[in-house]
Write a protein that holds these residues in place. Structure first.
Motif, PDB file in Angstrom:
ATOM      1  N   ASP A 144     130.661 -61.591 -34.029  1.00 33.43           N
ATOM      2  CA  ASP A 144     129.562 -61.993 -34.916  1.00 33.43           C
ATOM      3  C   ASP A 144     128.288 -61.203 -34.622  1.00 33.43           C
ATOM      4  O   ASP A 144     127.569 -60.810 -35.550  1.00 33.43           O
ATOM      5  N   ILE A 145     128.001 -60.984 -33.333  1.00 39.40           N
ATOM      6  CA  ILE A 145     126.807 -60.215 -32.958  1.00 39.40           C
ATOM      7  C   ILE A 145     126.926 -58.783 -33.452  1.00 39.40           C
ATOM      8  O   ILE A 145     125.988 -58.216 -34.034  1.00 39.40           O
ATOM      9  N   VAL A 146     128.078 -58.178 -33.246  1.00 46.30           N
ATOM     10  CA  VAL A 146     128.293 -56.788 -33.673  1.00 46.30           C
ATOM     11  C   VAL A 146     128.157 -56.661 -35.187  1.00 46.30           C
ATOM     12  O   VAL A 146     127.570 -55.692 -35.697  1.00 46.30           O
ATOM     13  N   ASN A 147     128.678 -57.643 -35.899  1.00 46.57           N
ATOM     14  CA  ASN A 147     128.625 -57.588 -37.363  1.00 46.57           C
ATOM     15  C   ASN A 147     127.246 -57.906 -37.925  1.00 46.57           C
ATOM     16  O   ASN A 147     126.966 -57.616 -39.088  1.00 46.57           O
ATOM     17  N   SER A 148     126.391 -58.507 -37.105  1.00 53.91           N
ATOM     18  CA  SER A 148     125.086 -58.936 -37.610  1.00 53.91           C
ATOM     19  C   SER A 148     124.062 -57.804 -37.676  1.00 53.91           C
ATOM     20  O   SER A 148     123.046 -57.937 -38.351  1.00 53.91           O
TER      21      SER A 148
END
Length: 356
Positions: free
Chosen positions: A77-81
């Motif tokens: 989720d962090i990488v995609n944000s």
């Protein structure tokens, strides 16, 4: 809905409208001359404040202009944000490469070992909290960055007045975390006066959030009590029931940080300000939580964190922040309880549906 304790709804709407307009004007003043927004690096961004701040700043300046960093492997989720990079604050060249490659303008330096954890490993706390800070300060001077470094109620000690604790007073903390934060405050002021560095700092109280689990810090009991209540567990507090400490809901905390970041230079009479929202004791928050969960059982077994809390402020005087750049909190104890339980119950329901 969370109740705003400090103003009527109509006056609040009027005040927020004027504040929003002023903040918009202040923000635009710090865009590049060509209209580009600032590019911001957040170190230690996977901690309690980093993910929330990244979301707030990305909403204001664009996803690609806010770079999260840490030494921890990020979730999907962090990488995609948005942008995320590995950054070891003890490696000057690593930080320098990020600043140059991403054309950083502002640096928010969260990387640190907190109070209780720092006491368990003092040499590591010195490296991370002091040597890492030196790298950040020197890099900010070299590349003319605006740098924000958070401080804490832990920057005060047993010789400080506790009720209230003013902005400028004797400090002399007795934890390595507090010592490192006083060092950061003074070094930032020195770099500002000696080199013109745009250093900005806020002393935060305990910060309460539904997004992160309590990590064993001295004020984390005020997060644990919500989890215990909603999961039907007995709450065991490691502080005495009457131990009063300053606190703040995370939305107020992040907003104060952003307002400090964009405050016009001429309004800043200091480089470091106290900010807070409320003060309460364990027995008071237990009483507030019982309005939602009447069957909550609480016991008190003070441990080593009690010694730390006994040296910290009981009431934080943040009038200078309110006078100089218009700081105002939105959440009192009752409003914070309402929103915490709303968010935690939503999380519980989502986990139940997903089968976790």
């Amino acid at each position: 809905m969370a109740r705003l304790a400090w103003v009527t709804s109509r006056a609040r709407h009027s005040w927020l409208t004027s504040q929003a307009q002023q903040c918009w004007l202040n923000t635009r003043r710090h865009y590049h001359p060509n209209g580009d927004p600032p590019r911001i690096l957040i170190t230690g961004s996977l901690g309690q404040l980093g993910t929330g701040l990244a979301k707030l700043l990305r909403g204001k300046y664009g996803t690609q202009n806010v770079i999260m960093s840490d030494i921890v492997k990020p979730t999907k989720d962090i990488v995609n944000s948005g942008p995320y990079v590995f950054a070891d604050i003890l490696d000057f060249k690593c930080l320098q490469e990020i600043v140059v490659t991403y054309r950083i303008d502002w640096l928010v330096h969260f990387s640190a070992l907190l109070s209780a954890i720092g006491e368990q490993n003092v040499p590591l706390a010195i490296r991370v909290n002091i040597e890492g800070l030196h790298n950040v300060m020197e890099l900010s001077k070299q590349y003319n960055l605006r740098v924000f470094v958070p401080s804490t109620i832990g920057a005060f000690g047993p010789d400080s007045p506790r009720n209230p604790t003013p902005n400028l007073t004797i400090q002399r903390p007795r934890t390595i975390y507090g010592v490192s934060k006083v060092h950061a405050e003074l070094l930032g002021e020195y770099y500002h006066h000696r080199f013109g560095l745009d250093f900005r700092c806020l002393r935060f109280p305990g910060v309460i959030s539904a997004d992160t689990m309590p990590g064993g810090g001295t004020t984390d009991y005020a997060v644990q009590v919500f989890h215990d209540a909603i999961e039907g567990r007995e709450f065991e507090c490691y502080l005495r029931p009457t131990t009063r400490l300053p606190m703040m809901y995370i939305d107020d905390c992040l907003r104060s940080l952003w307002e400090m970041l964009v405050a016009p230079e001429e309004k800043l009479k200091r480089r470091t300000y106290n900010v807070t929202a409320m003060s309460f004791s364990p027995e008071e928050i237990v009483s507030a939580v019982r309005k939602h969960f009447p069957d909550l059982k609480a016991t008190y077994k003070p441990d080593s964190r009690q010694n730390i809390a006994d040296t910290w402020p009981e009431i934080f005087d943040d009038n200078e922040a309110r006078w100089d750049w218009g700081w105002q909190h939105h959440y009192d104890l009752e409003a914070m309880c309402e929103i915490m339980f709303t968010l935690l119950q939503q999380q519980q329901q989502m986990e139940s549906v997903s089968g976790r």
